[in-house]
Enzyme design. Structure first.
Site, PDB file in Angstrom:
ATOM      1  N   TYR A 141      34.694 -35.285  67.090  1.00 29.03           N
ATOM      2  CA  TYR A 141      33.390 -34.619  66.773  1.00 29.03           C
ATOM      3  C   TYR A 141      33.232 -33.390  67.923  1.00 29.03           C
ATOM      4  CZ  TYR A 141      30.958 -37.818  63.346  1.00 29.03           C
ATOM      5  OH  TYR A 141      30.800 -38.580  62.355  1.00 29.03           O
ATOM      6  N   ASP A 155      24.562 -37.810  59.956  1.00 29.26           N
ATOM      7  CA  ASP A 155      23.057 -37.812  59.750  1.00 29.26           C
ATOM      8  C   ASP A 155      22.533 -36.705  59.251  1.00 29.26           C
ATOM      9  OD1 ASP A 155      23.002 -40.329  61.065  1.00 29.26           O
ATOM     10  OD2 ASP A 155      22.892 -39.327  63.006  1.00 29.26           O
TER      11      ASP A 155
END
Length: 249
Positions: free
Chosen positions: A112, A53
């Site tokens: 992540y 994002d």
């Protein structure tokens, strides 16, 4: 004869509208495709391992594209691309791969890392790279909440709607590593695949549980009743603390 090149990219996501190309957005994919076209003289799609994002960073995003031939060595490709890319995007590695390789569909998982600064004052060099939670977090509660997500679950209650239905929301979260060094707390998620905003929503629930705004029972309820929970209120941690660390193959 066309040749497929796998590249590993590092980027600071603060100034880009995410990875995925958009009609009105300046994205990492847009910049890479423009650089490849300038070198090749023809358009070649750059396919990433996954979308990040706006505001999310990458230490090692993986992508591939098809070059016209093998005239350039991988090292020359790195130099040529980096000469055309903004300094916030850098191609770190490159290698020719078989045509059967696909950056997204060949991936077996991703890692992540989310960074949280718990000190009273956020250092200026952490701005845009960590979520500032100015309170002393109980590491035991953070760890207990994090470990509730480990394993195979339906994570529909911890994902946002991208505007289209996801057929399968079951994922295996192989591990969650919690680490604190001074004021810096990091959460590292190793999963076989992430739903839209899943890492940020897991982080949000973990931290809200640690500060008493959610409970372990809330987490259990959302994992046990994912469809019902998917329609309820949810909180995602800010984008700028999240880093794509590694794509696994």
């Amino acid at each position: 004869m066309p040749a497929r090149l796998k590249i590993v990219i590092s980027y600071d996501g603060a100034t880009f509208a995410g990875w995925q190309s958009q009609p009105q957005g300046d994205t990492v994919q847009d910049r890479l495709e423009a650089a490849v076209q300038q070198i090749c003289g023809m358009r070649s799609g750059v396919h990433g391992a996954g979308r990040t994002d706006a505001g999310v960073h990458a230490l090692a995003q993986c992508a591939h594209f098809d070059a016209p031939d093998r005239r350039f060595s991988p090292a020359r490709w790195i130099s040529a691309l980096n000469a055309l890319l903004p300094p916030q995007i850098r191609v770190m590695r490159a290698v020719y791969v078989p045509k059967t390789f696909h950056a997204r569909f060949s991936a077996s998982g991703k890692v992540y890392r989310y960074r949280i600064w718990t000190g009273r004052v956020l250092p200026p060099f952490e701005l845009g790279r960590a979520w500032h939670v100015a309170t002393e977090l109980d590491l035991g509660r953070v760890t207990s909440a994090a470990h509730m997500f480990a394993g195979r679950h339906d994570f529909a209650g911890f994902a946002a709607n991208r505007g289209r239905r996801v057929e399968n929301t079951v994922r295996t979260l192989r591990s969650i590593r919690v680490r604190r060094v001074g004021s810096l707390l990091t959460l590292e998620f190793d999963c076989d695949g992430f739903l839209y905003k899943m890492a940020r929503m897991l982080t949000g629930s973990i931290i809200r549980t640690a500060i008493g705004k959610e409970s372990m029972r809330d987490i259990r309820e959302r994992l046990s009743h994912p469809v019902r929970s998917a329609n309820g209120p949810r909180f995602a941690a800010p984008a700028d603390g999240l880093f794509l660390v590694r794509v696994k193959y």
